[in-house]
Design an enzyme around this catalytic site. Structure first.
Site, PDB file in Angstrom:
ATOM      1  N   TYR A  15      36.800  16.175 172.819  1.00  0.00           N
ATOM      2  CA  TYR A  15      36.001  15.926 171.621  1.00  0.00           C
ATOM      3  C   TYR A  15      36.855  15.241 170.555  1.00  0.00           C
ATOM      4  CZ  TYR A  15      32.610  16.926 167.883  1.00  0.00           C
ATOM      5  OH  TYR A  15      31.708  16.809 166.867  1.00  0.00           O
ATOM      6  N   LYS A  20      36.309  11.438 168.942  1.00  0.00           N
ATOM      7  CA  LYS A  20      36.038  11.202 167.525  1.00  0.00           C
ATOM      8  C   LYS A  20      37.150  10.401 166.858  1.00  0.00           C
ATOM      9  CE  LYS A  20      32.070  13.338 167.465  1.00  0.00           C
ATOM     10  NZ  LYS A  20      30.816  12.590 167.289  1.00  0.00           N
TER      11      LYS A  20
END
Length: 241
Positions: free
Chosen positions: A146, A150
């Site tokens: 994740y 990002k």
């Protein structure tokens, strides 16, 4: 911040931040093209705000490109589609990596590419907002893929701002703190984990989806016309302390 006469494509519009953003911008006059992989979510959203909806699994590049072709002609793009798989570095799987990076990063780049091509063909102008995360700035356990997705999207945001600026297309990112959507609840529902995190927020609370939607609306507005390549942390002061 009235968006009458403007239209916006929102990926991941069926739930969470995407849905809250669709509701807010529609309330302020924008025509919304909502993209999600779940028809029932889109149907309930359409019942609330009208607009158009497109069912697509954006992790499949051909579906992402087809969805953007169908949505063509809009002024703004908001890349909200996102997912997470809670795995540590030592537990990371190929499946988890492909799922998270495929949705959070690759699909956002494909959608931005197709949107930018259409805007340039129409004479330029418009804006792209990429929804990233403070997880791209701080090391949260079990968020390795994740965080990579990002951070990568923020880097791409700066590149896009530079390359698309000559065409009048602004590109920005918003980086929310913990936002209590269905996805976040999986990671932060345990008080043992959430309370120390909450204590690091000067605002004294986590965000809700409407907080992030309001920040997105601000960046899309004419009041932010000099902003591009920027990352706005919607984090209640978390990154400041």
């Amino acid at each position: 911040m009235n968006f009458s006469g403007k239209s916006v494509i929102i990926t991941g519009a069926g739930k969470g931040i995407g849905r809250a953003t669709a509701q807010l911008l529609a309330h302020r006059g924008a025509g919304v093209v909502a993209i999600s992989r779940t028809r029932s979510d889109l149907d309930s959203l359409n019942a609330e705000i009208g607009g158009r909806s497109i069912v697509a699994d954006l992790s499949v590049p051909s579906e992402a490109r087809a969805a953007m072709a169908e949505a063509a002609g809009c002024d703004f793009l908001i890349n909200c589609a996102g997912t997470n798989v809670l795995e540590s570095v030592l537990e990371m799987t190929d499946e988890g990596y492909d799922r998270v990076l495929g949705i959070n990063l690759r699909s956002a780049l494909i959608c931005a590419q197709e949107f930018a091509r259409a805007r340039i063909a129409a004479g330029g102008g418009g804006a792209i907002i990429n929804v990233t995360s403070i997880a791209g700035h701080r090391g949260f356990q079990y968020h390795v893929c994740y965080a990579a997705s990002k951070s990568g999207l923020e880097g791409a945001t700066r590149v896009m701002a530079r390359e698309l600026g000559p065409y009048g297309i602004r590109v920005m990112a918003v980086a929310p703190t913990v936002t209590m959507t269905e996805l976040a609840a999986q990671a932060w529902s345990d008080p043992v984990k959430s309370q120390p995190m909450l204590a690091r927020h000067p605002a004294g609370r986590f965000a809700d989806a409407a907080d992030v939607a309001s920040a997105i609306a601000l960046l899309l507005s004419d009041d932010a016309r000099m902003l591009t390549g920027s990352m706005l942390a919607v984090d209640g002061g978390f990154l400041a302390v």
